[in-house]
Design an enzyme around this catalytic site. Structure first.
Site, PDB file in Angstrom:
ATOM      1  N   TYR A 149      32.199  39.574  28.680  1.00  0.00           N
ATOM      2  CA  TYR A 149      33.475  39.398  29.389  1.00  0.00           C
ATOM      3  C   TYR A 149      33.302  38.840  30.793  1.00  0.00           C
ATOM      4  O   TYR A 149      32.205  38.771  31.312  1.00  0.00           O
ATOM      5  CB  TYR A 149      34.348  40.636  29.351  1.00  0.00           C
ATOM      6  CG  TYR A 149      33.884  41.959  29.891  1.00  0.00           C
ATOM      7  CD1 TYR A 149      34.625  43.099  29.580  1.00  0.00           C
ATOM      8  CD2 TYR A 149      32.776  42.125  30.700  1.00  0.00           C
ATOM      9  CE1 TYR A 149      34.256  44.343  30.063  1.00  0.00           C
ATOM     10  CE2 TYR A 149      32.405  43.363  31.186  1.00  0.00           C
ATOM     11  CZ  TYR A 149      33.156  44.468  30.877  1.00  0.00           C
ATOM     12  OH  TYR A 149      32.792  45.704  31.357  1.00  0.00           O
ATOM     13  N   GLU A 150      34.428  38.385  31.346  1.00  0.00           N
ATOM     14  CA  GLU A 150      34.459  37.613  32.594  1.00  0.00           C
ATOM     15  C   GLU A 150      33.633  36.324  32.488  1.00  0.00           C
ATOM     16  O   GLU A 150      33.069  35.847  33.465  1.00  0.00           O
ATOM     17  CB  GLU A 150      33.978  38.455  33.777  1.00  0.00           C
ATOM     18  CG  GLU A 150      34.759  39.717  34.027  1.00  0.00           C
ATOM     19  CD  GLU A 150      36.253  39.472  34.171  1.00  0.00           C
ATOM     20  OE1 GLU A 150      36.642  38.342  34.550  1.00  0.00           O
ATOM     21  OE2 GLU A 150      37.045  40.388  33.897  1.00  0.00           O
ATOM     22  N   GLY A 151      33.630  35.742  31.305  1.00  0.00           N
ATOM     23  CA  GLY A 151      32.876  34.525  31.049  1.00  0.00           C
ATOM     24  C   GLY A 151      31.523  34.863  30.480  1.00  0.00           C
ATOM     25  O   GLY A 151      30.715  35.524  31.136  1.00  0.00           O
ATOM     26  N   ARG A 185      33.251  39.001  38.419  1.00  0.00           N
ATOM     27  CA  ARG A 185      31.933  38.619  37.911  1.00  0.00           C
ATOM     28  C   ARG A 185      30.821  39.313  38.690  1.00  0.00           C
ATOM     29  O   ARG A 185      29.805  39.705  38.107  1.00  0.00           O
ATOM     30  CB  ARG A 185      31.792  37.091  37.965  1.00  0.00           C
ATOM     31  CG  ARG A 185      32.626  36.415  36.890  1.00  0.00           C
ATOM     32  CD  ARG A 185      32.630  34.906  36.990  1.00  0.00           C
ATOM     33  NE  ARG A 185      33.313  34.327  35.829  1.00  0.00           N
ATOM     34  CZ  ARG A 185      33.600  33.047  35.673  1.00  0.00           C
ATOM     35  NH1 ARG A 185      33.259  32.175  36.616  1.00  0.00           N
ATOM     36  NH2 ARG A 185      34.215  32.628  34.588  1.00  0.00           N
TER      37      ARG A 185
END
Length: 596
Positions: free
Chosen positions: A437-439, A293
């Site tokens: 992406y990555e949340g 992140r």
């Protein structure tokens, strides 16, 4: 589009704001200013001369899948080999496995360069860094000895295999299974999607870190384990051997980062080994995910820097119309568009967001370094809390500004910005994934409220706010900074009050958590960056008072800080008003009334 690393601004951040030499002395890694500057100069050459020229080709050519093998765009494999041969892959790796041990504060500058030069190319190596961190922290000595040195060197790459068709953010829905074997290994079976670098032709081997369930696992996220599953099983000498029972079933056809292979991965009883204990996969994966992140935040920053460079170059060269005050260049048919106030507005918005984010990103990197390397345990724990608080802000806000700054770049180009050959529209397409992406950024905002703010009753946020307020008050007596200190100090006090209101609303009604989260994160981000702009302005004024020969550079810092306070920080007010609007107006409309 040409890319030049912003070395002067990076040196300002490293040396003048964060005293990187003193930071390295505390960490005990033996790096000094001269060495750091030399490394970053070489990094800038690699990013600008080797990686950046491949960006457009990578977008146009993309990746191809044939007979289960992925071929990357022309030039990627050779550039990656340089990345490995010249030691860039091992820059931040652990020294005991062949890494160079550079702090994240320094490595982040190089990583930003790669993101700006060619985001698709960086995707392949980016997840390897996170996989190394997870394996180093949670893996057995046997696994670390077998895999880490090759992964640190970059000769073997890594992936993170979380997502399944039915399980994105909600990992409780995972179905991939891991069956224990008599020899201590596991047979992993399942399908994963959206796997960055899941298959490619650049490294000798690909090491997948896969989330799966053991046969006796409890339901939900408490029943998830993490396994190491290599593409090629190491032979008796530790070299790539027989092909494991896994394959790339497809590559996605995407909006952007087309030079990066985004794969559907099929695990058909593939051999793997447990990392960490049974059912401890989520805790292990969060080690990798937090790094990922932070890295995605740097992706947004890198894209934004490149968009700003392109827009500035074009604005200086493009001749259109005359300045409102009369011809600026009467010997030419028209004036360059940089003379127009609205173009200045766009460029200064880009500049102040990019440079402000670079300062905040460096501050986060300092916390990550201290979390892992401070000699005092209490200081390590304190830094870990601060880093955890900042990660969702860095990931979400930096990627939002990446999209905004890229969009402003297109606007500066006018109609040419919409045309593929100029390169600016690619930056908009490439940056869009970073918000997902990555949340997704909405998930980051929920994480900030639920896990970070409510998790400790706002204690860590209050500590951060108090530190920033003390720094601003220490500058209150400097007349030359008065126009910055007062509005920023007022915002910092307002931020504390707003945080208390958010905590109270969330405790009163769980719907408020989701209703306020995005606006609270945005508000916090604008105020945080304002606090760093104030520190930058103070350093710039110090340099001018000392008679620095770089008058233009430091005056630009002061003027940029003024622009940020007058034209960007005011955005915080709209986010404050929006979140105070509450959840009722969001939830009152029945679902059936969302009609076509």
């Amino acid at each position: 589009m040409e890319y030049k690393a912003p070395l002067r601004d990076m040196r300002f951040v490293l040396h003048e704001l964060f005293d990187v030499a003193g930071h390295c002395e505390l960490l005990g890694n033996g790096l000094d200013r001269e060495l750091i500057d030399g490394v970053l100069e070489e990094a800038a050459k690699y990013a600008g001369e080797v990686v950046a020229p491949l960006n457009r080709n990578g977008d146009e050519e993309g990746c191809t899948l044939e007979n289960g093998e992925v071929t990357t765009p022309k030039g990627f494999k050779e550039a990656y080999q340089q990345y490995v041969d010249n030691g860039w892959a091992s820059m931040a790796g652990p020294i005991d496995f062949g890494g160079q041990g550079f702090p994240q504060l320094v490595a982040a500058q190089f990583q930003e360069m790669l993101m700006g030069a060619n985001l698709a190319f960086r995707v392949y190596s980016g997840l390897t860094d996170g996989a190394v961190l997870a394996l180093y922290k949670h893996g057995s000595e046997e696994l670390k000895n077998a895999y880490l040195a090759k992964m640190v060197s970059g000769s073997w790459s890594g992936t993170m295999c979380l997502t399944e068709p039915q399980a994105g953010t909600d990992l409780a829905l995972l179905r991939t299974k891991a069956e224990p074997q008599a020899d201590g290994s596991y047979k992993v079976t399942g399908n994963k999607i959206f796997i960055s670098g899941g298959e490619h032709d650049m490294s000798e081997n690909i090491v997948h870190l896969v989330l799966a369930r053991l046969p006796d696992a409890p339901a939900g996220v408490k029943g998830i384990s993490l396994l190491l599953v290599p593409k090629l099983l190491p032979d008796a000498n530790g070299n790539p051997g027989a092909r494991n029972a896994l394959s790339c079933g497809a590559i996605e056809h995407k909006m952007g980062i087309k030079g990066a292979s985004t794969c559907v991965m099929n695990f058909d009883g593939a051999t793997g080994w447990l990392i960490g204990g049974p059912n401890q996969g989520l805790a292990c994966m969060f080690t990798m995910m937090n790094d990922a992140r932070f890295q995605v935040g740097l992706q947004g920053l890198g894209i934004a820097e490149q968009a700003f460079q392109g827009a500035l170059s074009y604005a200086r060269e493009r001749l259109q119309s005359r300045a409102l005050t009369g011809p600026a260049n009467p010997e030419k048919a028209a004036d360059p568009i940089i003379v127009h106030p609205d173009v200045r507005r766009m460029l200064l918005t880009q500049k102040t967001l990019v440079e402000g984010a670079r300062m905040l990103g460096a501050y986060c990197a300092v916390q990550l370094d201290l979390e892992h390397g401070h000699p005092d345990e209490a200081a390590r724990k304190a830094a870990a809390k601060r880093a955890a608080l900042l990660i969702p802000i860095v990931k979400s806000f930096f990627t939002d500004l990446g999209q905004e700054v890229a969009s402003l770049g297109v606007q500066c180009y006018g109609g040419h910005g919409f045309i593929r050959e100029w390169g600016m529209e690619q930056l908009m397409r490439d940056s869009r994934i970073t918000q997902l992406y990555e949340g997704t950024n909405g998930i980051q905002a929920l994480d900030l409220i639920r896990r970070k703010l409510m998790g400790d009753g706002g204690a860590e946020m209050a500590a951060l706010q108090a530190e920033l307020l003390a720094q601003s008050e220490a500058l209150a007596g400097r007349a030359e900074l008065a126009g910055l200190v007062e509005p920023i100090r007022a915002r910092l006090n307002e931020w504390r009050e707003l945080t208390a209101q958010v905590l109270a609303a969330a405790a009163r009604d769980p719907q408020e958590i989701g209703a306020v989260s995005v606006d609270y994160l945005q508000y916090s981000s604008y105020v945080l960056i304002a606090a760093f702009w104030l520190q930058a302005a103070a350093k710039a004024q110090d340099a001018l008072d000392a008679g620095s020969g770089e008058t233009g550079f430091y005056q630009a810092k002061l003027r940029s800080a003024e622009f940020y306070v007058k034209r960007i920080l005011v955005r915080a007010s709209s986010h404050r008003e929006a979140l105070l609007g509450g959840a009722d107006c969001l939830m009152a409309l029945p679902e059936a009334d969302f009609a076509f």
